[in-house]
Write a protein that holds these residues in place. Structure first.
Motif, PDB file in Angstrom:
ATOM      1  N   UNK A   1     111.052 -43.758  62.691  1.00 16.73           N
ATOM      2  CA  UNK A   1     112.085 -44.686  61.700  1.00 16.73           C
ATOM      3  C   UNK A   1     112.170 -44.633  60.833  1.00 16.73           C
ATOM      4  N   UNK A   2     111.418 -43.521  59.635  1.00 15.69           N
ATOM      5  CA  UNK A   2     111.720 -42.631  59.107  1.00 15.69           C
ATOM      6  C   UNK A   2     112.268 -41.381  59.492  1.00 15.69           C
TER       7      UNK A   2
ATOM      8  N   UNK B   1     115.910 -47.047  51.178  1.00 18.46           N
ATOM      9  CA  UNK B   1     114.870 -46.645  49.473  1.00 18.46           C
ATOM     10  C   UNK B   1     114.030 -45.775  49.374  1.00 18.46           C
ATOM     11  N   UNK B   2     113.406 -45.265  49.992  1.00 21.11           N
ATOM     12  CA  UNK B   2     112.040 -44.556  50.033  1.00 21.11           C
ATOM     13  C   UNK B   2     112.947 -43.178  50.269  1.00 21.11           C
ATOM     14  N   UNK B   3     113.612 -42.914  51.199  1.00 18.80           N
ATOM     15  CA  UNK B   3     113.860 -40.984  51.586  1.00 18.80           C
ATOM     16  C   UNK B   3     115.534 -40.955  51.110  1.00 18.80           C
ATOM     17  N   UNK B   4     116.203 -42.330  50.860  1.00 17.54           N
ATOM     18  CA  UNK B   4     117.205 -41.279  50.220  1.00 17.54           C
ATOM     19  C   UNK B   4     116.783 -41.713  48.877  1.00 17.54           C
ATOM     20  N   UNK B   5     115.977 -41.723  48.002  1.00 15.02           N
ATOM     21  CA  UNK B   5     116.071 -42.140  46.557  1.00 15.02           C
ATOM     22  C   UNK B   5     116.965 -42.980  46.164  1.00 15.02           C
TER      23      UNK B   5
ATOM     24  N   UNK C   1     117.642 -54.851  58.286  1.00 19.45           N
ATOM     25  CA  UNK C   1     116.726 -55.499  57.320  1.00 19.45           C
ATOM     26  C   UNK C   1     114.963 -54.663  57.432  1.00 19.45           C
ATOM     27  N   UNK C   2     114.525 -54.699  58.690  1.00 19.37           N
ATOM     28  CA  UNK C   2     113.492 -53.407  58.449  1.00 19.37           C
ATOM     29  C   UNK C   2     113.713 -51.879  57.936  1.00 19.37           C
ATOM     30  N   UNK C   3     114.873 -51.740  57.969  1.00 21.86           N
ATOM     31  CA  UNK C   3     115.020 -49.866  57.516  1.00 21.86           C
ATOM     32  C   UNK C   3     115.463 -49.888  56.292  1.00 21.86           C
ATOM     33  N   UNK C   4     115.535 -50.918  55.316  1.00 28.85           N
ATOM     34  CA  UNK C   4     116.589 -51.254  54.139  1.00 28.85           C
ATOM     35  C   UNK C   4     115.005 -50.886  53.327  1.00 28.85           C
ATOM     36  N   UNK C   5     113.845 -51.045  52.755  1.00 26.95           N
ATOM     37  CA  UNK C   5     113.033 -50.130  52.235  1.00 26.95           C
ATOM     38  C   UNK C   5     112.703 -48.400  52.800  1.00 26.95           C
TER      39      UNK C   5
END
Length: 73
Positions: A6-7, A69-73, A62-66
């Motif tokens: 997913x990351x 946010x974490x990987x793109x800043x 929606x599962x990818x939103x967090x």
């Protein structure tokens, strides 16, 4: 499933084709449907495309939103 995939989907970009340079998570469903009908590429890219296709097909983006946010800043 390995959560690292997913990351990778949220960070790695399409290496070729019409959407070269677009993050795999941001590929349009129509492009993923085309790949699904023609056959996904072999290897890691095929697994990533298949995974994002299933996520989008089942309305789970929606599962990818967090992760985004974490990987793109």
């Amino acid at each position: 499933m390995n959560p690292q995939i997913l990351v990778e989907i949220c960070t790695e970009k399409m290496p070729f084709g019409k959407y070269k340079g677009v993050t795999i998570a941001d590929l349009p469903v129509s492009y993923l449907e085309w790949f699904n009908s023609k056959g996904m590429p072999a290897g890691k890219l095929g697994m990533q495309l298949s995974t994002i296709y299933e996520i989008k097909l089942n309305g789970l983006t929606e599962l990818l939103i967090p992760i985004k946010k974490r990987v793109r800043g």
